[in-house]
Design a protein around this motif. Structure first.
Motif, PDB file in Angstrom:
ATOM      1  N   ALA A  25      -1.542  -2.360 -14.108  1.00  0.00           N
ATOM      2  CA  ALA A  25      -2.839  -2.784 -13.897  1.00  0.00           C
ATOM      3  C   ALA A  25      -2.731  -1.648 -12.076  1.00  0.00           C
ATOM      4  CB  ALA A  25      -2.887  -4.100 -13.235  1.00  0.00           C
ATOM      5  N   VAL A  26      -1.457  -1.569 -11.554  1.00  0.00           N
ATOM      6  CA  VAL A  26      -1.431  -0.802 -10.887  1.00  0.00           C
ATOM      7  C   VAL A  26      -0.608   0.827 -11.007  1.00  0.00           C
ATOM      8  CG1 VAL A  26      -1.164  -0.819  -8.175  1.00  0.00           C
ATOM      9  CG2 VAL A  26      -1.559  -2.657  -9.138  1.00  0.00           C
ATOM     10  N   SER A  27      -1.970   1.566 -10.729  1.00  0.00           N
ATOM     11  CA  SER A  27      -1.226   3.139 -11.045  1.00  0.00           C
ATOM     12  C   SER A  27      -0.380   3.335  -9.742  1.00  0.00           C
ATOM     13  CB  SER A  27      -2.463   3.210 -11.600  1.00  0.00           C
ATOM     14  OG  SER A  27      -3.503   3.924 -10.128  1.00  0.00           O
ATOM     15  N   ARG A  28      -0.396   2.814  -8.672  1.00  0.00           N
ATOM     16  CA  ARG A  28      -0.056   3.141  -7.500  1.00  0.00           C
ATOM     17  C   ARG A  28       1.708   2.998  -7.724  1.00  0.00           C
ATOM     18  NH1 ARG A  28       2.949   1.497  -3.086  1.00  0.00           N
ATOM     19  NH2 ARG A  28       3.110   2.241  -1.044  1.00  0.00           N
ATOM     20  N   LEU A  29       2.240   2.298  -8.913  1.00  0.00           N
ATOM     21  CA  LEU A  29       3.916   2.008  -9.481  1.00  0.00           C
ATOM     22  C   LEU A  29       3.929   2.955  -9.751  1.00  0.00           C
ATOM     23  CD1 LEU A  29       5.215  -0.174  -9.330  1.00  0.00           C
ATOM     24  CD2 LEU A  29       4.801  -1.265 -10.966  1.00  0.00           C
ATOM     25  N   LEU A  30       3.184   3.846 -10.990  1.00  0.00           N
ATOM     26  CA  LEU A  30       4.144   4.517 -11.625  1.00  0.00           C
ATOM     27  C   LEU A  30       3.647   6.113 -10.742  1.00  0.00           C
ATOM     28  CD1 LEU A  30       1.207   4.334 -14.909  1.00  0.00           C
ATOM     29  CD2 LEU A  30       4.536   4.120 -14.161  1.00  0.00           C
ATOM     30  N   THR A  31       2.597   6.903  -9.760  1.00  0.00           N
ATOM     31  CA  THR A  31       2.319   7.825  -8.974  1.00  0.00           C
ATOM     32  C   THR A  31       3.074   7.493  -8.514  1.00  0.00           C
ATOM     33  OG1 THR A  31       0.618   6.742  -7.765  1.00  0.00           O
ATOM     34  CG2 THR A  31      -0.207   8.188 -10.049  1.00  0.00           C
ATOM     35  N   HIS A  32       3.968   6.933  -7.296  1.00  0.00           N
ATOM     36  CA  HIS A  32       4.319   7.106  -6.207  1.00  0.00           C
ATOM     37  C   HIS A  32       5.923   5.640  -6.387  1.00  0.00           C
ATOM     38  CE1 HIS A  32       0.687   7.742  -4.242  1.00  0.00           C
ATOM     39  NE2 HIS A  32       0.895   8.431  -3.703  1.00  0.00           N
ATOM     40  N   TRP A  33       6.226   5.520  -7.088  1.00  0.00           N
ATOM     41  CA  TRP A  33       7.269   5.297  -7.711  1.00  0.00           C
ATOM     42  C   TRP A  33       8.780   5.462  -6.672  1.00  0.00           C
ATOM     43  CZ3 TRP A  33       9.219   1.115 -10.011  1.00  0.00           C
ATOM     44  CH2 TRP A  33      10.246   0.796 -10.532  1.00  0.00           C
TER      45      TRP A  33
END
Length: 168
Positions: A25-33
């Motif tokens: 739900a929070v794409s930040r987890l993927l893009t800023h892993w």
């Protein structure tokens, strides 16, 4: 910079929907892993999926890692969970599971966690160097001469590579 912002807006909905289909739900987890969990941890694993329980709270984060890194990551799971939940802003993740694969596995394309080092540049062929210098010998302007020599070197190298591929 404006062109990139427009492209980002154009793709943001597609990226969000692709991430949400995998539970993110929070794409930040993927893009800023790497920023979320730290460079060392990010080099050893990457998020693959988030599975939610029937109640919607207490999700399970699945991380993809190599077999060799799994024991070390297993010990770090409580800290990873805290960092991920800080990204979400609440205790969204209650459990983390590790999925092990070979460094060049089949899951999620190829699970390469560190970039391949850049190849060392090859030493220029002395014949090409000499021919490039010969081509620009009459040029008086040193800056122009240097640029033209580099151009000649590139063209001659490409031609030599193509000729080598045709022979082999």
């Amino acid at each position: 910079m404006r062109g990139f912002e427009a492209a980002g807006r154009l793709l943001s909905n597609r990226i969000r929907s692709a991430g949400e289909s995998r539970g993110f739900a929070v794409s930040r987890l993927l893009t800023h892993w790497a920023e979320v969990v730290g460079e060392d941890t990010a080099a050893q694993c990457r998020p693959v999926k988030i599975g939610y329980s029937k109640g919607g709270l207490g999700a399970t984060l699945t991380l993809l890692t190599t077999g060799a890194a799994a024991p070390m990551l297993q010990m770090q799971l409580p800290q990873i969970r805290e960092k991920v939940n800080a990204c979400y802003g609440y205790n969204a993740i209650s459990r983390i599971s590790l999925t092990q694969t070979a460094p060049t596995g089949f899951a999620e394309g190829q699970a390469q966690f560190t970039p391949k080092p850049k190849a060392e540049p090859r030493a220029p062929d002395p014949r090409i160097e000499a021919k490039a210098q010969e081509q620009v010998a009459d040029c008086a302007d040193e800056g122009l001469k240097s640029a033209l020599e580099q151009l000649a070197r590139n063209v001659l190298s490409r031609s030599a590579e193509r000729a080598g591929h045709k022979k082999g």
